[in-house]
Design an enzyme around this catalytic site. Sequence first.
Site, PDB file in Angstrom:
ATOM      1  N   LEU A 103     -18.842 -10.599   4.217  1.00 23.24           N
ATOM      2  CA  LEU A 103     -18.719 -11.766   5.096  1.00 23.24           C
ATOM      3  C   LEU A 103     -18.979 -11.353   6.543  1.00 23.24           C
ATOM      4  CD1 LEU A 103     -15.468 -13.236   3.502  1.00 23.24           C
ATOM      5  CD2 LEU A 103     -17.824 -14.002   3.124  1.00 23.24           C
TER       6      LEU A 103
ATOM      7  N   GLU B  70      -2.139  -1.884  -3.747  1.00 28.14           N
ATOM      8  CA  GLU B  70      -3.479  -1.357  -3.500  1.00 28.14           C
ATOM      9  C   GLU B  70      -3.452   0.163  -3.540  1.00 28.14           C
ATOM     10  OE1 GLU B  70      -7.100  -1.127  -0.235  1.00 28.14           O
ATOM     11  OE2 GLU B  70      -5.420  -2.487   0.152  1.00 28.14           O
TER      12      GLU B  70
ATOM     13  N   LYS C 284       0.883  -1.171   0.000  1.00 26.01           N
ATOM     14  CA  LYS C 284       0.000   0.000   0.000  1.00 26.01           C
ATOM     15  C   LYS C 284       0.919   1.219   0.000  1.00 26.01           C
ATOM     16  CE  LYS C 284      -3.953   2.296   0.989  1.00 26.01           C
ATOM     17  NZ  LYS C 284      -5.289   2.118   0.442  1.00 26.01           N
TER      18      LYS C 284
END
Length: 208
Positions: A183, A97, A32
């Site tokens: 989830l 990312e 990142k």
Amino acid sequence: MSALIVTGTDTGIGKSVFSAGLTRALGASYWKPVQSGLEEETDSEVVARLAPGCAILPEAYRLHLPASPHRAAAAEGITLDPVRLGIPAHDGPLLIEGAGGLMVPLTPDLLTIDQFAAWQAPVILCARTGLGTINHSLLSLEALRARAIAVIGVVFIGPPEPDSEAIITRLGGTRHLGRLPVLPDLGPDALAEAFTAIDLASIRAALA
């Protein structure tokens, strides 16, 4: 070795969770480049928790304010240096990312999407399945192609919306790479099980 970029149509849509699952599935390293906001769990920490055993490369910049990188950097009296955003050395595949969406400024003169173009790595676009996703997703795909950035495909996050998913991939001229549900008990095992619905073969082929 090959690198790929995971980006999103917006912030907070679940791309860090997707990045964790894909990092683990590919046996990749994770990076990142710019983290804005340090008070809560960072994206690198999320990936480390959900993809145990995978290499997490240190961020180029860690900024305290949870805001656009250009603003978070200005709050600390700095401007991000694109030289520090060069892809670091890594073994095997690397998953990068991005911060927020494509048009998030890294500096007053540099958009996230233009940094992607400089890296010359293919992109996976994460899109939510909620209202507005068709417009956001097609605009994102058009912007990527306008800068000659290769698109591996779109991953959808959220409850199934077959019509929206189909129209985005058809009009966007790209692959449907699968859908990751929200989830309720998010952990490494649950995420790995959910990833059986992701088209890893196409992603691996793009990295070959």
